[in-house]
Write an enzyme that holds these catalytic residues in place. Structure first.
Site, mmCIF file in Angstrom:
data_model
loop_
_atom_site.group_PDB
_atom_site.id
_atom_site.type_symbol
_atom_site.label_atom_id
_atom_site.label_comp_id
_atom_site.label_asym_id
_atom_site.label_seq_id
_atom_site.Cartn_x
_atom_site.Cartn_y
_atom_site.Cartn_z
ATOM 1 N N LYS A 52 -78.579 -9.672 26.205
ATOM 2 C CA LYS A 52 -78.428 -11.005 26.967
ATOM 3 C C LYS A 52 -79.667 -11.663 27.143
ATOM 4 C CE LYS A 52 -73.908 -9.702 28.773
ATOM 5 N NZ LYS A 52 -73.231 -9.367 30.021
ATOM 6 N N GLN A 96 -72.994 -7.885 35.997
ATOM 7 C CA GLN A 96 -72.516 -7.220 35.029
ATOM 8 C C GLN A 96 -71.777 -6.088 35.744
ATOM 9 O OE1 GLN A 96 -73.733 -7.437 31.725
ATOM 10 N NE2 GLN A 96 -72.270 -5.842 31.129
ATOM 11 N N ASP A 119 -69.418 -16.498 33.302
ATOM 12 C CA ASP A 119 -68.795 -15.449 32.805
ATOM 13 C C ASP A 119 -67.010 -15.859 32.979
ATOM 14 O OD1 ASP A 119 -69.821 -13.427 31.293
ATOM 15 O OD2 ASP A 119 -70.232 -12.312 33.023
#
Ligand code: NDP
Length: 296
Positions: A52, A96, A119
């Site tokens: 990322k 994450q 997200d």
């Protein structure tokens, strides 16, 4: 019939290039900035986060990785998020997953400022998606899947989409997104009976179960569109949840693994970050106002 292979790698590159040029012409002194919280030393998570950051750096998005010990307490992690929430130089925040077992992921995700939740995993954005509200940050993998489907030029209205998997990060949001796009949606999971016969009625199959090559060619209808989300390792090689070699002989369109959904997930995360940046800077050229824009 041999399926047309949907080239996620090249579609994702177009999206990243488009974002790069938009970010390049941005007059703001501040770059779009994404904070990534990585708790513990899960090897797969470290690789995902590195990928990322690399993709963000390439297009001019500043990506700050906050590596925290796996022993961090819930309150301390909430405190880190609060600091990022109030830092006006941070436009997107992601945590994450998975988190260590002693941390309640829902509590942590709920803490992220919805305007920075790029997200789209917070209950607030998940709720907006279920209301089909355009303000929702839609999580990257489902959003990428929708772009891949659109790339086939297929009219989605009235199509029967069968999803394999009901996770909060893929199965449920992609089901909602396809429902919002007028598909008729069936969600299947590990307790579903007669899954093969359900799949045979599908115009669109989204396989997101993490079971290597589960979907066989006699499970699918001739001419179906197959989107393979799975990332599995078999005999040291990456493979999806679909038996690609055989299914491609029957499907109309199919995504490969690797090179299908994976690159789209990263491109869409970057797109959401840019969108969050625009919203927070209240910029007139915000790409999300442009219906033809392919960068988000
Ligand atoms: P989860 O493990 O959270 O969920 C898996 C889902 O699949 C569950 O709902 C489970 O059912 C269902 N399932 C498991 N086995 C079967 C089976 N035999 N038949 C039918 N359903 C089954 O996984 P994720 O949703 O997080 O990820 C799914 C896959 O996608 C993984 O391989 C993951 O690595 C990959 N992935 C890829 C991404 C990308 O960018 N390409 C992004 C995110 C994930 P139940 O609920 O009953 O347990």
């Amino acid at each position: 019939m041999t399926a047309h292979i949907i080239d996620g790698k090249s579609i994702a590159k177009q999206i990243r290039d488009n974002l790069k040029s938009k970010i390049g012409i941005n007059n703001s002194a501040i770059s779009p900035t994404l904070a990534v919280i990585l708790v513990g030393d899960n090897e797969a998570s470290q690789i995902y986060v590195r990928n990322k950051k690399k993709a963000a750096d390439e297009i001019g998005i500043n990506c700050q990785i906050l590596e925290l010990s796996s022993s961090i307490g819930e309150n301390a992690l909430l405190e880190v998020i609060e600091q990022l929430n109030t830092d006006e130089n941070i436009h997107g925040i992601i945590v994450q997953l998975p988190l260590p077992k002693h941390i309640d992921a829902l509590k942590i995700l709920s803490k992220i400022n919805p305007l920075k939740d790029v997200d789209g995993f917070s209950p607030y954005n998940a709720g907006l998606l279920s209301y089909n509200d355009q303000k929702a940050f839609i999580s990257a993998t489902p959003k990428g899947i929708l772009e891949l489907l659109k790339s086939t030029g297929t009219e989605l209205t009235g199509k029967h989409a069968v999803i394999i998997g009901r996770s909060n990060i893929v199965g449920k949001p992609v089901s909602m997104l396809l429902l919002n796009n007028d598909c008729t949606v069936t969600i299947t999971h590990s307790k579903t009976k007669e899954i093969a016969s359900i799949l045979r009625t599908a115009d669109i199959v989204i396989a997101a179960c993490g079971q290597a090559k589960l979907v066989k060619s006699d499970w699918i209808k001739e001419g179906a569109i197959i989107i393979d989300v799975g990332i599995n390792r078999e005999d040291g090689k990456l493979c999806g949840d679909v038996d690609f070699e055989n299914v491609k002989e029957k499907a109309a369109y199919i995504t490969p693994v690797p090179g299908g959904v994976g690159p789209m997930t990263i491109a869409m995360l970057l797109s959401n970050t840019y969108e969050a940046f625009c919203l927070q800077k209240n910029q007139k050229q915000c790409c999300c106002k442009d219906k033809k824009c392919h960068s988000h």
